[in-house]
Write a protein that holds these residues in place. Structure first.
Motif, PDB file in Angstrom:
ATOM      1  N   ARG A  50      -4.234   6.793   0.802  1.00  0.00           N
ATOM      2  CA  ARG A  50      -3.397   7.019  -0.374  1.00  0.00           C
ATOM      3  C   ARG A  50      -2.209   6.060  -0.348  1.00  0.00           C
ATOM      4  NH1 ARG A  50      -0.241  12.684  -1.943  1.00  0.00           N
ATOM      5  NH2 ARG A  50       0.879  11.842  -3.758  1.00  0.00           N
ATOM      6  N   ILE A  51      -2.048   5.282  -1.397  1.00  0.00           N
ATOM      7  CA  ILE A  51      -1.006   4.259  -1.438  1.00  0.00           C
ATOM      8  C   ILE A  51       0.353   4.905  -1.719  1.00  0.00           C
ATOM      9  CG2 ILE A  51      -0.210   2.159  -2.568  1.00  0.00           C
ATOM     10  CD1 ILE A  51      -2.742   1.815  -0.920  1.00  0.00           C
ATOM     11  N   GLU A  52       1.299   4.646  -0.849  1.00  0.00           N
ATOM     12  CA  GLU A  52       2.679   5.127  -1.018  1.00  0.00           C
ATOM     13  C   GLU A  52       3.581   3.934  -1.344  1.00  0.00           C
ATOM     14  OE1 GLU A  52       3.669   8.165  -0.982  1.00  0.00           O
ATOM     15  OE2 GLU A  52       1.924   9.214  -0.145  1.00  0.00           O
ATOM     16  N   ALA A  53       4.488   4.128  -2.306  1.00  0.00           N
ATOM     17  CA  ALA A  53       5.322   3.018  -2.783  1.00  0.00           C
ATOM     18  C   ALA A  53       6.250   2.464  -1.706  1.00  0.00           C
ATOM     19  CB  ALA A  53       6.143   3.464  -3.991  1.00  0.00           C
ATOM     20  N   MET A  54       6.614   3.303  -0.719  1.00  0.00           N
ATOM     21  CA  MET A  54       7.596   2.870   0.285  1.00  0.00           C
ATOM     22  C   MET A  54       6.931   2.420   1.587  1.00  0.00           C
ATOM     23  SD  MET A  54      10.540   5.762  -0.392  1.00  0.00           S
ATOM     24  CE  MET A  54      11.734   5.013   0.698  1.00  0.00           C
ATOM     25  N   ASP A  55       5.621   2.238   1.562  1.00  0.00           N
ATOM     26  CA  ASP A  55       4.904   1.760   2.746  1.00  0.00           C
ATOM     27  C   ASP A  55       4.303   0.389   2.468  1.00  0.00           C
ATOM     28  OD1 ASP A  55       5.491   4.108   3.996  1.00  0.00           O
ATOM     29  OD2 ASP A  55       3.510   5.014   3.697  1.00  0.00           O
ATOM     30  N   ALA A  56       4.200  -0.414   3.529  1.00  0.00           N
ATOM     31  CA  ALA A  56       3.451  -1.671   3.459  1.00  0.00           C
ATOM     32  C   ALA A  56       2.077  -1.422   4.076  1.00  0.00           C
ATOM     33  CB  ALA A  56       4.191  -2.769   4.212  1.00  0.00           C
ATOM     34  N   TYR A  57       1.090  -2.190   3.629  1.00  0.00           N
ATOM     35  CA  TYR A  57      -0.288  -1.992   4.096  1.00  0.00           C
ATOM     36  C   TYR A  57      -0.832  -3.308   4.630  1.00  0.00           C
ATOM     37  CZ  TYR A  57       0.090   2.477   1.809  1.00  0.00           C
ATOM     38  OH  TYR A  57       0.504   3.731   1.451  1.00  0.00           O
ATOM     39  N   MET A  58      -1.489  -3.215   5.795  1.00  0.00           N
ATOM     40  CA  MET A  58      -2.062  -4.395   6.438  1.00  0.00           C
ATOM     41  C   MET A  58      -3.569  -4.213   6.599  1.00  0.00           C
ATOM     42  SD  MET A  58       0.720  -5.336   9.412  1.00  0.00           S
ATOM     43  CE  MET A  58      -0.071  -6.931   9.727  1.00  0.00           C
ATOM     44  N   GLY A  59      -4.276  -5.322   6.548  1.00  0.00           N
ATOM     45  CA  GLY A  59      -5.719  -5.293   6.764  1.00  0.00           C
ATOM     46  C   GLY A  59      -6.296  -6.670   6.608  1.00  0.00           C
ATOM     47  N   PRO A  60      -7.531  -6.872   7.000  1.00  0.00           N
ATOM     48  CA  PRO A  60      -8.198  -8.159   6.784  1.00  0.00           C
ATOM     49  C   PRO A  60      -8.276  -8.477   5.291  1.00  0.00           C
ATOM     50  CG  PRO A  60      -9.434  -6.793   8.325  1.00  0.00           C
ATOM     51  CD  PRO A  60      -8.394  -5.910   7.713  1.00  0.00           C
ATOM     52  N   VAL A  61      -8.081  -9.727   4.960  1.00  0.00           N
ATOM     53  CA  VAL A  61      -8.116 -10.145   3.554  1.00  0.00           C
ATOM     54  C   VAL A  61      -9.425  -9.722   2.895  1.00  0.00           C
ATOM     55  CG1 VAL A  61      -8.186 -12.157   2.024  1.00  0.00           C
ATOM     56  CG2 VAL A  61      -6.493 -12.052   3.860  1.00  0.00           C
ATOM     57  N   ARG A  62     -10.538  -9.839   3.629  1.00  0.00           N
ATOM     58  CA  ARG A  62     -11.843  -9.530   3.030  1.00  0.00           C
ATOM     59  C   ARG A  62     -11.970  -8.062   2.632  1.00  0.00           C
ATOM     60  NH1 ARG A  62     -12.669 -11.012   8.298  1.00  0.00           N
ATOM     61  NH2 ARG A  62     -13.183  -9.321   9.782  1.00  0.00           N
ATOM     62  N   GLU A  63     -11.123  -7.171   3.206  1.00  0.00           N
ATOM     63  CA  GLU A  63     -11.177  -5.761   2.813  1.00  0.00           C
ATOM     64  C   GLU A  63     -10.311  -5.483   1.581  1.00  0.00           C
ATOM     65  OE1 GLU A  63     -10.390  -3.061   5.968  1.00  0.00           O
ATOM     66  OE2 GLU A  63     -11.881  -3.932   7.329  1.00  0.00           O
ATOM     67  N   PHE A  64      -9.307  -6.344   1.369  1.00  0.00           N
ATOM     68  CA  PHE A  64      -8.452  -6.190   0.190  1.00  0.00           C
ATOM     69  C   PHE A  64      -9.115  -6.813  -1.042  1.00  0.00           C
ATOM     70  CE2 PHE A  64      -5.210  -4.902   3.059  1.00  0.00           C
ATOM     71  CZ  PHE A  64      -4.186  -4.339   2.317  1.00  0.00           C
ATOM     72  N   VAL A  65      -9.651  -7.998  -0.855  1.00  0.00           N
ATOM     73  CA  VAL A  65     -10.270  -8.738  -1.967  1.00  0.00           C
ATOM     74  C   VAL A  65     -11.634  -9.226  -1.523  1.00  0.00           C
ATOM     75  CG1 VAL A  65      -8.077  -9.454  -2.970  1.00  0.00           C
ATOM     76  CG2 VAL A  65      -9.144 -10.875  -1.242  1.00  0.00           C
TER      77      VAL A  65
ATOM     78  N   LEU B 253      -2.298   0.883   8.129  1.00  0.00           N
ATOM     79  CA  LEU B 253      -3.548   0.144   7.993  1.00  0.00           C
ATOM     80  C   LEU B 253      -4.204   0.490   6.659  1.00  0.00           C
ATOM     81  CD1 LEU B 253      -5.035   0.524  11.583  1.00  0.00           C
ATOM     82  CD2 LEU B 253      -4.236  -1.594  10.507  1.00  0.00           C
ATOM     83  N   PHE B 254      -4.703  -0.544   6.016  1.00  0.00           N
ATOM     84  CA  PHE B 254      -5.353  -0.314   4.724  1.00  0.00           C
ATOM     85  C   PHE B 254      -6.809   0.091   4.919  1.00  0.00           C
ATOM     86  CE2 PHE B 254      -7.990  -1.878   1.226  1.00  0.00           C
ATOM     87  CZ  PHE B 254      -7.414  -1.196   0.170  1.00  0.00           C
TER      88      PHE B 254
END
Length: 483
Positions: free
Chosen positions: A39-54, A33-34
């Motif tokens: 901490r962003i890891e290169a080998m992981d995918a991150y999910m979350g509501p669009v409004r939290e990403f942008v 979950l984003f």
């Protein structure tokens, strides 16, 4: 097993993912979950509501890894995140389970059957001759065309594809490229879109894994077949002695080694690549310093690329090439072969043509002899016909030696030693020059009358009738044996 963004998008396809994937490599080991503090890891995918990403008012959910992302038409974060976790659990369980079964000695058929839950549609494993080694899912497949049904029915019944389908596939240059990436096959002769994965083990082509999609083919499906291909190659490495997956080279190698108990299967495999019993064939044996200073597998792979109708086999510590004269442009092939031999500091001997592939021993022996008695200079290619006499003389020399020597040679040797003459060499040059007085005198640097005197003396001493063709042949062979 590592997943990709393509595979995750396939798993979540009920949410109509809007895909913006640039790389999509199989590098994912987890989904998280984003949040702002994560901490962003290169080998992981991150999910979350669009409004939290942008900074955007949207009810969509985004899944991202680096520059790869897709958007899901839902706002249920818990459900989609748990389903993404399920994807990792399902695929890892499948891959780990197959690896475990390989180590336990499970057959290939069981591996395919255990993969049906992941692929849903038929899976087929073929050896290099298009013979079906294992298959799963054909019984319940919804055939979308009569052609697809005919192909799969033929594979179930006889264990091999229809001939025109084989010929269509065989024209595809991708089918024997040493690549671990699946590719789409959509030929009319197949009747249904397929995904194919070339299989290699210890640098040998051992067959194909085929997935019958029955519809649209996604990048994620192709990557799943890559994973299955990796596992089958692992199976082949672990079970190498079982030889269920044979390269074409292995078929010819088995025949040369005397393993002819399964001739119908071997013939079927050869027919699948257009080799028929009546085709003219030849053996070429290569030798030279270049073979011993080059990685042998690399040398053989490059050699096979010179033509579609040729395969390498090993014989008596030499590399041999079996070629089908009907399938190659011989003159063009020989030009490329000579260039190759010049680059690798090798030469070759060539057998006479033959047809029966189950009787290769004699052509191989003749090609070996041609390589041995030819000039042995880089890029030279000598047929057995050109050195048959040298081979025969060597056989006589090794088996009979002095017993075959004509008495005239002993007489002349003794006379020359006692009288300081040159009659022994005179007779040899005379016969080699086909009894031409002028040519013989020129080679010996003597006057024609001197030659005539010597020949009269030779006849008086040896009593040999040089007008008799058999006497001349016996004497000439005697000289050759003594060389």
């Amino acid at each position: 097993m590592k997943l990709s963004m393509w595979m995750l998008a396939d798993w979540l396809k009920k949410y109509n993912p809007q895909i913006k994937i640039q790389e999509g490599r199989r590098t994912l080991r987890n989904v998280r979950l984003f949040s702002d503090g994560v901490r962003i890891e290169a080998m992981d995918a991150y999910m979350g509501p669009v409004r939290e990403f942008v900074d955007e008012d949207s009810d969509q959910i985004i899944c991202a890894q680096g520059h790869d992302m897709f958007f899901l038409e839902t706002d249920d974060m818990n459900e989609t995140f748990n389903e993404a976790l399920d994807a990792f659990d399902c695929y890892n369980s499948w891959s780990d389970g197959l690896h475990g079964k390989v180590r336990q000695g499970a057959p290939l058929q069981e591996l395919l059957e255990d993969s049906l839950a992941v692929f849903q549609n038929p899976l087929i494993l073929c050896d290099p001759g298009y013979l079906v080694i294992a298959q799963a899912g054909m019984e319940d497949f919804n055939y979308e065309s009569r052609r697809a049904e005919a192909n799969l029915t033929e594979m179930q019944k006889n264990g091999i594809m229809l001939l025109d389908t084989i010929l269509s596939i065989n024209d595809d240059p991708r089918i024997r490229v040493n690549s671990r990436n699946a590719y789409r096959m959509d030929y009319e002769s197949l009747g249904s879109p397929c995904v194919c994965r070339n299989l290699y083990s210890r640098n040998r082509h051992i067959g194909w894994a085929i997935y019958i999609s029955g519809g649209e083919i996604s990048q994620g499906q192709m990557q799943l077949l890559d994973e299955l291909g990796d596992i089958i190659e692992y199976w082949s490495d672990v079970n190498d002695e079982q030889q269920q997956l044979l390269s074409y080279n292995d078929i010819f190698q088995q025949i040369l080694s005397g393993e002819k108990s399964d001739q119908p299967k071997q013939l079927a495999m050869m027919r699948s690549i257009g080799w028929f019993p009546e085709d003219p064939k030849q053996i070429l044996v290569l030798d030279g310093k270049g073979i011993h200073t080059t990685a042998l597998e690399h040398f053989r792979r490059k050699l096979e690329r010179l033509g579609n109708g040729c395969f390498t086999i090993a014989t008596r510590d030499r590399t041999a090439l079996i070629i089908n004269r009907r399938l190659i442009l011989y003159e063009h092939f020989m030009e490329k072969l000579k260039d190759f031999m010049a680059q690798t500091n090798t030469y070759c001997g060539i057998s006479p043509e033959f047809t029966d592939v189950f009787d290769m021993e004699e052509p191989v022996s003749l090609a070996l002899s041609a390589a041995r008695f030819g000039p042995r200079t880089p890029a030279s290619a000598v047929s057995f016909d050109e050195c048959a006499l040298a081979c025969a003389v060597d056989f006589l020399r090794s088996h009979f030696s002095n017993a075959l020597i004509h008495p005239a040679l002993h007489i002349l040797e003794k006379y020359d030693a006692e009288n300081h003459t040159d009659l022994y060499r005179t007779l040899k040059e005379y016969l080699d020059c086909e009894r031409n007085y002028v040519r013989t005198a020129g080679k010996l640097f003597i006057h024609r009358n001197t030659l005539l005197y010597r020949l009269k003396r030779i006849e008086d001493l040896t009593k040999a009738d040089l007008d008799d063709a058999e006497v001349r042949l016996h004497i000439q062979l005697s000289y050759r044996i003594r060389e």
